[in-house]
Design an enzyme around this catalytic site. Structure first.
Site, PDB file in Angstrom:
ATOM      1  CG  ASP A  76      -2.048   1.037   1.068  1.00 39.76           C
ATOM      2  OD1 ASP A  76      -2.044   1.788   0.066  1.00 39.76           O
ATOM      3  OD2 ASP A  76      -2.910   1.100   1.957  1.00 39.76           O
ATOM      4  CB  CYS A  79      -0.637   3.259   3.504  1.00 39.92           C
ATOM      5  SG  CYS A  79      -2.018   3.020   4.642  1.00 39.92           S
ATOM      6  N   PRO A 312      -2.290   6.618  15.293  1.00 36.55           N
ATOM      7  CG  PRO A 312      -3.198   5.431  13.494  1.00 36.55           C
ATOM      8  CD  PRO A 312      -1.991   6.235  13.902  1.00 36.55           C
ATOM      9  CG  HIS A 336       2.230   2.668  11.204  1.00 36.25           C
ATOM     10  ND1 HIS A 336       2.555   1.626  12.047  1.00 36.25           N
ATOM     11  CD2 HIS A 336       1.345   2.148  10.295  1.00 36.25           C
ATOM     12  CE1 HIS A 336       1.899   0.535  11.676  1.00 36.25           C
ATOM     13  NE2 HIS A 336       1.164   0.819  10.624  1.00 36.25           N
ATOM     14  CB  ALA A 338      -1.997   0.366  18.351  1.00 39.06           C
ATOM     15  N   GLY A 339      -0.131  -0.982  16.118  1.00 40.93           N
ATOM     16  CA  GLY A 339       0.488  -2.215  15.624  1.00 40.93           C
ATOM     17  C   GLY A 339      -0.296  -3.436  16.099  1.00 40.93           C
ATOM     18  CE  LYS A 406     -11.351   0.027  11.767  1.00 36.68           C
ATOM     19  NZ  LYS A 406      -9.906  -0.076  11.502  1.00 36.68           N
TER      20      LYS A 406
END
Length: 407
Positions: A76, A79, A312, A336, A338-339, A406
């Site tokens: 992506d 992104c 975020p 970038h 929480a993961g 979402k």
């Protein structure tokens, strides 16, 4: 200063902003494989939201000399995140945000969908469409391909992409979204990863997914050109969605006012981080540790001194607007998000829709099996991620979602 952990058993140094004990073994092995690349400059930097990825680890920052690995950018391309602080406060919002969410979902296509009509706003990106014919021939040679790419401009996608309405600690209303280059970025990335695997200088790599292009070659030039185009597309996609988002909200919130988003450059607008738009899957030409290098950030943001970014959390948790501190050790980077702490498959097995409802209390969002793999518990603790990088960023604003769309 936050202590930096060094991962043992690596060819090049690997500096981590989290404990190796908190990272799955497969991701640690993948990081060691990255460190074997002979083009690595100085060290590999690993952010606290690190987790296993395709080819290269999500949350990795890699500086390469005269080379670039398409997998270290990800599929992506471009992104990233965008956020706007509005003039509204929580008191201006209706008690029922359901109709607001429906309006946003009607304005911004989600999943694989695009717009049925190409708007005047999208047609205005003449500089982008005018160079479409220069992209990889397997993209431009497909009948109607530019129409499909234009139709997806201003669309969200699926997975962890989202549109949110948030409140900060002073109850100011923020607009925030996460998306990238849609199918065109994915297609270009996959074509170039496949091409890199066939090059003879990559035959000895332990993981051919990490195959690189070398400076001065036509393959590198072709990839860099396509990459730059896709990164521009991704930023314009977020700009377009923000405009559509604002238009949708004004039917319900007629007094809404927003700052003009910055259209170029990494920094926020002059009005104190009121508008931020940043990539977290991309390549940049930078100078670090005495050398000009190509830095790939896959799941990481640029965090130069004074530069604003967005980190975020997940549905139902906090997110942060941050200000970079310019850490040389991290190649001026930060996390970038929480993961993920578990795969989507595992999340669907471990949790139920009742769990999702409980974990997204107070958030107007989907609460059905289609988004179960995005449940907050599938992600790492965002506050712990922020705490691990106190030497990389300062927190400028703390946000909590009250509405989430979402794909």
């Amino acid at each position: 200063m936050t202590p930096v952990h060094e991962l043992a058993g690596a060819t090049a140094p690997i500096w981590m902003w989290t404990s190796p004990q908190e990272v799955e073994s497969a991701a640690l092995d993948q990081l060691r494989t990255i460190a074997e690349l002979p083009y690595v400059h100085h060290h590999v930097a690993v952010m606290p939201d690190v987790h296993l990825g395709k080819g290269a680890t999500v949350g990795s920052v890699i500086a390469l000399r005269d080379a670039v690995s398409p997998a270290a950018v990800g599929v992506d391309i471009g992104c990233g995140m965008a956020a706007l602080r509005t003039n509204l406060t929580a008191a201006d919002l209706p008690d029922d945000l359901g109709p607001v969410r429906a309006a946003v979902e009607a304005a911004i296509p989600v999943g694989h969908r695009g717009h049925t009509e190409i708007s005047r706003r999208v047609r205005g990106y003449a500089d982008l469409w005018g160079t479409f014919g220069d992209l990889h021939p397997k993209v431009t040679g497909r009948s109607g391909s530019i129409d499909r790419v234009m139709a997806q401009m201003g669309s969200l996608g699926s997975g962890n992409h989202f549109v949110e309405l948030c409140l900060d600690t002073e109850d100011a209303v923020w607009l925030m979204l996460h998306s990238g280059s849609r199918n065109i970025g994915k297609t270009l990335a996959e074509l170039h990863i496949a091409a890199a695997k066939k090059l003879p200088h990559n035959t000895g790599l332990r993981d051919r997914d990490l195959s690189v292009f070398l400076a001065g070659t036509p393959e590198m030039a072709a990839y860099r050109a396509d990459l730059t185009w896709a990164q521009t597309y991704a930023r314009r996609n977020r700009d377009t969605m923000l405009a559509l988002y604002v238009d949708a909200l004004r039917d319900h919130l007629p007094t809404l006012r927003v700052p003009t988003p910055p259209t170029h450059g990494p920094h926020a607008a002059d009005t104190a981080f009121a508008a931020v738009n940043c990539h977290h899957n991309y390549v940049a030409e930078e100078h670090h540790y005495g050398a000009d290098v190509l830095v790939t950030r896959k799941g990481a943001i640029s965090a130069r001194a004074g530069e604003y970014g967005i980190i975020p959390g997940s549905m139902g948790t906090r997110s942060y607007i941050v200000r970079g501190l310019g850490s040389a050790e991290s190649f001026h980077s930060a996390a970038h998000g929480a993961g993920r702490r578990m795969s989507r498959t595992r999340a669907r097995k471990e949790f139920t829709t009742d769990d999702l409802v409980a974990q997204t209390t107070g958030v107007e969002c989907r609460k059905d099996p289609g988004v179960l793999d995005e449940i907050p518990a599938a992600y790492k603790d965002i506050d712990a991620v922020i705490a691990h990088q106190s030497d990389l960023v300062d927190v400028a604003a703390e946000l909590r979602a009250v509405l989430c769309v979402k794909g």
